[in-house]
Design a protein around this motif. Structure first.
Motif, PDB file in Angstrom:
ATOM      1  N   PRO A 156      15.308  22.952  49.608  1.00  0.00           N
ATOM      2  CA  PRO A 156      15.714  22.582  48.550  1.00  0.00           C
ATOM      3  C   PRO A 156      17.225  21.908  48.380  1.00  0.00           C
TER       4      PRO A 156
ATOM      5  N   THR B 173      17.963  19.131  49.238  1.00  0.00           N
ATOM      6  CA  THR B 173      18.081  18.239  50.326  1.00  0.00           C
ATOM      7  C   THR B 173      17.077  16.934  50.026  1.00  0.00           C
ATOM      8  N   VAL B 174      17.644  16.047  50.614  1.00  0.00           N
ATOM      9  CA  VAL B 174      16.578  14.781  50.406  1.00  0.00           C
ATOM     10  C   VAL B 174      16.343  14.100  51.908  1.00  0.00           C
TER      11      VAL B 174
ATOM     12  N   HIS C 230       9.537  15.379  45.126  1.00  0.00           N
ATOM     13  CA  HIS C 230      11.041  14.838  44.270  1.00  0.00           C
ATOM     14  C   HIS C 230      12.077  14.786  45.476  1.00  0.00           C
ATOM     15  N   ARG C 231      11.954  15.471  46.610  1.00  0.00           N
ATOM     16  CA  ARG C 231      13.075  15.290  47.712  1.00  0.00           C
ATOM     17  C   ARG C 231      13.095  14.039  48.523  1.00  0.00           C
TER      18      ARG C 231
ATOM     19  N   SER D 153      20.746  14.664  56.669  1.00  0.00           N
ATOM     20  CA  SER D 153      19.156  15.411  56.900  1.00  0.00           C
ATOM     21  C   SER D 153      18.990  15.458  58.262  1.00  0.00           C
TER      22      SER D 153
ATOM     23  N   GLU E 252      17.817  22.268  41.417  1.00  0.00           N
ATOM     24  CA  GLU E 252      17.729  22.806  42.502  1.00  0.00           C
ATOM     25  C   GLU E 252      19.351  23.056  43.214  1.00  0.00           C
ATOM     26  N   SER E 253      19.930  21.801  42.980  1.00  0.00           N
ATOM     27  CA  SER E 253      21.376  21.806  43.525  1.00  0.00           C
ATOM     28  C   SER E 253      22.242  22.779  42.886  1.00  0.00           C
TER      29      SER E 253
ATOM     30  N   HIS F 210      16.314  17.777  40.757  1.00  0.00           N
ATOM     31  CA  HIS F 210      17.429  17.717  41.823  1.00  0.00           C
ATOM     32  C   HIS F 210      18.582  18.593  41.180  1.00  0.00           C
TER      33      HIS F 210
END
Length: 280
Positions: free
Chosen positions: A206, A208-209, A244-245, A69, A270-271, A267
């Protein structure tokens, strides 16, 4: 049972058995479907096979994403969500109410609402002429509960049902088939701290966390991770303000106001669209 309910049931089954790596046959049997029909249903909804979806749920993958990140401070908070994203062919513009508007509590404001189906189940959406002011996934609650919450936050607004305009906004959020001709706008009310957290969340790309502490650092309050969590929990617009991220520093998914299974589902969705999954 809707497709999302079947998918949610499958995701819950998979997520509670990640370490045993359940087979396609086992998951399909749990849903009382043939392996062929379950695989086709899952691929149609998520865009990936159940086998590839398992990769989204691994703790090691989450930890890797956290390590990769980038600092949220590298992105100006005036940019919003990247328009280059393949998940969104638009960006999100957040406009907070002014102190004067906050005091008026919605006086002179018209708010349209409706309930529509989404890829993640039915959702309540409310819009003002300036943007989305509330978006919540339904989890068995009556519509009256969402209306009551809306009226509590905007007590002097004129609230009315509005099916068509809200559906058009929803198509911009989830449609993907065509580019919206303008940014999706959010019109939210919150404290300065809450708004700063929500704007920071819009900088997370998107698939990504980030951790709670990373968000706290990004808004210049490194010791406020717990307060950041509270602000995230009070997010009035699900999905577009992407709480949610945000996951735990350990890599664990953590809680989610609209349900952990739905957080897993978003997740994966989006992934799949960002094509960041490892090859099979």
């Amino acid at each position: 049972m809707s497709d999302y309910e079947r998918i949610a049931k499958a995701i819950y089954f998979i997520s509670t058995r990640v370490h045993s790596q359940p087979s396609l046959d086992e998951i399909a049997a749990h849903l009382h479907l043939s392996p062929f029909h379950f695989q086709r249903l899952f691929c149609r909804w998520a865009g990936v096979t159940p086998k590839r979806f398992l990769q989204v749920l691994t703790l090691e993958r989450a930890k890797q994403l956290l390590r990769e990140s980038k600092s949220l401070l590298e992105v100006s908070d005036t940019l919003g969500l990247s328009s280059g994203s393949r998940l969104y062919d638009h960006f999100v513009h957040l406009e907070a109410v002014t102190p004067g508007e906050y005091k008026k509590e919605g006086a002179g404001l018209s708010i349209g609402y409706a309930v529509h189906n989404t890829p993640f189940g039915p959702a309540f959406i409310a819009i003002t002429p300036r943007g989305i002011c509330k978006f919540s996934f339904l989890q068995g609650e009556a519509l009256d509960e969402h209306l009551a919450d809306l009226c509590k936050k905007w007590p002097y607004a004129v609230v009315h049902e509005e099916q068509q305009a809200t559906l058009e906004v929803l198509d911009g959020m989830f449609g993907g088939a065509k580019k919206p001709d303008r940014p999706i706008s959010l019109h939210v009310a919150g404290t300065n701290f809450q708004v700063s957290v929500w704007k920071a969340l819009l900088q997370i790309p998107p698939a990504t966390v980030v951790s709670y502490s990373q968000v706290a650092n990004a808004i210049g309050s490194p010791n406020a991770a717990r307060a950041v969590g509270t602000a995230i929990g009070s997010n009035p617009v699900a999905f577009l303000i992407p709480c949610h991220r945000v996951i735990q520093q350990s890599g664990k998914l953590g809680g989610y106001y609209w349900g952990e299974t739905r957080k897993h589902a978003i997740h994966a969705w989006e992934s799949a669209r960002e094509e960041v999954l490892l090859p099979e």
